[in-house]
Write an enzyme that holds these catalytic residues in place. Structure first.
Site, PDB file in Angstrom:
ATOM      1  N   ARG A  51       0.857  -1.191   0.000  1.00  0.00           N
ATOM      2  CA  ARG A  51       0.000   0.000   0.000  1.00  0.00           C
ATOM      3  C   ARG A  51       0.893   1.242   0.000  1.00  0.00           C
ATOM      4  NH1 ARG A  51       1.968   1.746   3.877  1.00  0.00           N
ATOM      5  NH2 ARG A  51       0.739   3.621   3.659  1.00  0.00           N
ATOM      6  N   GLY A  52       0.234   2.397  -0.069  1.00  0.00           N
ATOM      7  CA  GLY A  52       0.993   3.649  -0.199  1.00  0.00           C
ATOM      8  C   GLY A  52       1.132   3.926  -1.687  1.00  0.00           C
ATOM      9  N   ARG A  94      -7.373  -0.360  -6.900  1.00  0.00           N
ATOM     10  CA  ARG A  94      -7.606   0.767  -5.970  1.00  0.00           C
ATOM     11  C   ARG A  94      -7.752   2.045  -6.804  1.00  0.00           C
ATOM     12  NH1 ARG A  94      -4.303   1.391  -0.619  1.00  0.00           N
ATOM     13  NH2 ARG A  94      -6.287   2.241   0.084  1.00  0.00           N
ATOM     14  N   ASP A 242      -2.023  10.907  -2.217  1.00  0.00           N
ATOM     15  CA  ASP A 242      -2.403   9.862  -3.183  1.00  0.00           C
ATOM     16  C   ASP A 242      -2.746  10.424  -4.546  1.00  0.00           C
ATOM     17  OD1 ASP A 242      -2.808   8.317  -0.559  1.00  0.00           O
ATOM     18  OD2 ASP A 242      -3.030   6.831  -2.154  1.00  0.00           O
ATOM     19  N   ASN A 252      -5.485  12.452   0.421  1.00  0.00           N
ATOM     20  CA  ASN A 252      -4.589  11.623   1.242  1.00  0.00           C
ATOM     21  C   ASN A 252      -5.459  10.891   2.248  1.00  0.00           C
ATOM     22  OD1 ASN A 252      -1.905  10.712   1.889  1.00  0.00           O
ATOM     23  ND2 ASN A 252      -2.094  11.859   3.798  1.00  0.00           N
TER      24      ASN A 252
HETATM   25  O1  MRU Z   1      -4.679   3.254   2.140  1.00  0.00           O
HETATM   26  P1  MRU Z   1      -3.202   3.457   2.099  1.00  0.00           P
HETATM   27  O2  MRU Z   1      -2.502   2.889   3.289  1.00  0.00           O
HETATM   28  O3  MRU Z   1      -2.592   3.009   0.795  1.00  0.00           O
HETATM   29  O4  MRU Z   1      -3.043   5.048   2.169  1.00  0.00           O
HETATM   30  C1  MRU Z   1      -1.757   5.586   2.106  1.00  0.00           C
HETATM   31  C2  MRU Z   1      -1.733   7.061   2.250  1.00  0.00           C
HETATM   32  O5  MRU Z   1      -2.736   7.709   2.392  1.00  0.00           O
HETATM   33  C3  MRU Z   1      -0.380   7.698   2.114  1.00  0.00           C
HETATM   34  O6  MRU Z   1      -0.314   8.856   2.896  1.00  0.00           O
HETATM   35  C4  MRU Z   1      -0.153   8.069   0.640  1.00  0.00           C
HETATM   36  O7  MRU Z   1      -0.359   6.970  -0.182  1.00  0.00           O
HETATM   37  C5  MRU Z   1       1.214   8.600   0.427  1.00  0.00           C
HETATM   38  S1  MRU Z   1       2.417   7.342   0.560  1.00  0.00           S
HETATM   39  C6  MRU Z   1       3.944   7.982   0.284  1.00  0.00           C
END
Ligand code: MRU
Length: 347
Positions: A51-52, A94, A242, A252
């Site tokens: 994720r991220g 996603r 994101d 985000n």
């Molecule tokens: O749902 P996730 O855990 O994928 O969400 C991640 C975030 O919101 C992060 O802050 C974003 O992806 C930036 S990661 C460098």
């Protein structure tokens, strides 16, 4: 076991596999997964094993190369059809992280440049591109770190939300890269970490990676952010992104927007760290960004030995929210600091 050299996601070219650390098992177990099929990779993204935003993008690029190498297509037509299907399938895992479609488009463009070439040449070009997207992410994050450390040089403590660290990228991270570089430069910042309901990326992942790196880390519940700001415990808020619209509105992790409102009230700078692959050319404003809605059970049941909310009530579970551009002090990117109003001229 494949040597990941401290990376969150790697390409095992010998065994033609996408290798990841299963983030749903952290911080209790560090489990390495070697993924080869399209369903395995789709599910790993969907279920947040990886994720991220940058990590999802890099993984998708590697996945497309792994799947291309595994292809049993006998003609170029069959191969292209399969490649397009894989692109759409992975993109559907996603919807919010724009780095996913960015990486898929980079792979599609690579394929377009191979017009008239043999299947073997195409597969090799896709593999080279996936490897370069992977190594490029490390460089971009390092540059974000150097640029952000300069902004934080007079700070003693920061607040971060979710996980925008090395576990969200290949190495270093976006929002946490400035923290790591600050430490390298001798500025031993304290980091307050929002636990980040409902999936606890802050409490589980950010706390884990910061503590492993020897960073002074304190986890707070999400509803304590106002307390730490009002009491002068943090000098800045630093988060990842994101998807960033052309006007600077930023998607985000859910809860980020509330933090930006608090930070403005308490006169604390609010920094968003992101590589250029997170800028979304197709979104004029935050209203054009698709927000992922996730299963209610993540709010009402996950992490509890018995269901936590009454059966009769529903639960709302948007995974992201939009922070207004007007509440963002600046963006910290691999190309330097950018003001929200400058984005449309730079991408
Ligand atoms: O749902 P996730 O855990 O994928 O969400 C991640 C975030 O919101 C992060 O802050 C974003 O992806 C930036 S990661 C460098």
């Amino acid at each position: 076991m494949f040597d990941m050299r401290g990376e969150t996601v790697s390409y095992d070219t010998q065994n033609n596999a996408l290798v990841i650390i299963d983030q749903t098992e952290l911080p209790n177990k560090c489990v390495q997964l070697s993924l080869k099929t399209r369903e395995e990779i789709y599910n790993a993204i969907k279920l947040l094993k990886l994720r991220g935003a940058p990590c999802i993008g890099v993984s998708a690029a590697i996945a497309l190369s792994v799947l291309a190498n595994n292809s049993e297509a006998r003609t170029k037509e069959e191969f292209l059809k399969e490649f397009d299907f894989n692109c759409e399938y992975l993109i559907s895992s996603r919807p919010t992280a724009v780095n996913l479609s960015w990486a898929v488009n980079e792979m599609k463009n690579t394929l377009l440049l191979c017009k008239g070439k043999s299947l073997d040449t195409i597969k090799k070009a896709l593999q080279d591109k996936a490897l370069s997207i992977h190594s490029d992410d490390i460089l971009r994050c390092k540059r974000i770190g150097v640029c952000g450390a300069e902004l934080l040089k007079n700070c003693k403590a920061v607040l971060t939300h979710c996980n925008a660290g090395r576990l969200a990228c290949v190495k270093y991270g976006t929002a946490l890269a400035p923290v790591y570089v600050s430490y390298e430069q001798g500025n031993r910042l304290k980091v307050y970490v929002d636990e980040t309901r409902p999936l606890l990326q802050g409490a589980r992942l950010t706390a884990f990676e910061l503590a492993s790196a020897g960073v002074d880390t304190t986890v707070i519940c999400d509803n304590m952010a106002s307390y730490v700001m009002k009491n002068g415990l943090v000098d800045a808020v630093i988060v990842g992104a994101d998807s960033i619209a052309l006007n600077g509105d930023t998607a985000n992790k859910i809860g980020t927007s509330g933090l930006s409102v608090l930070a403005r009230y308490y006169n604390i700078p609010f920094y968003v760290c992101a590589p250029f692959s997170t800028f979304n050319k197709n979104a004029l404003t935050g209203g054009d960004i698709v927000i992922e809605m996730r299963d209610e059970s993540e709010v009402s049941e996950m992490w509890y030995s018995k269901r936590m909310t009454p059966e009769a009530v529903g639960a709302l579970n948007p995974a992201f929210d939009i922070t207004d551009a007007s509440l963002i002090s600046c963006f910290i990117t691999e190309k330097g600091v950018i003001r929200p109003e400058d984005i449309k001229n730079l991408i």
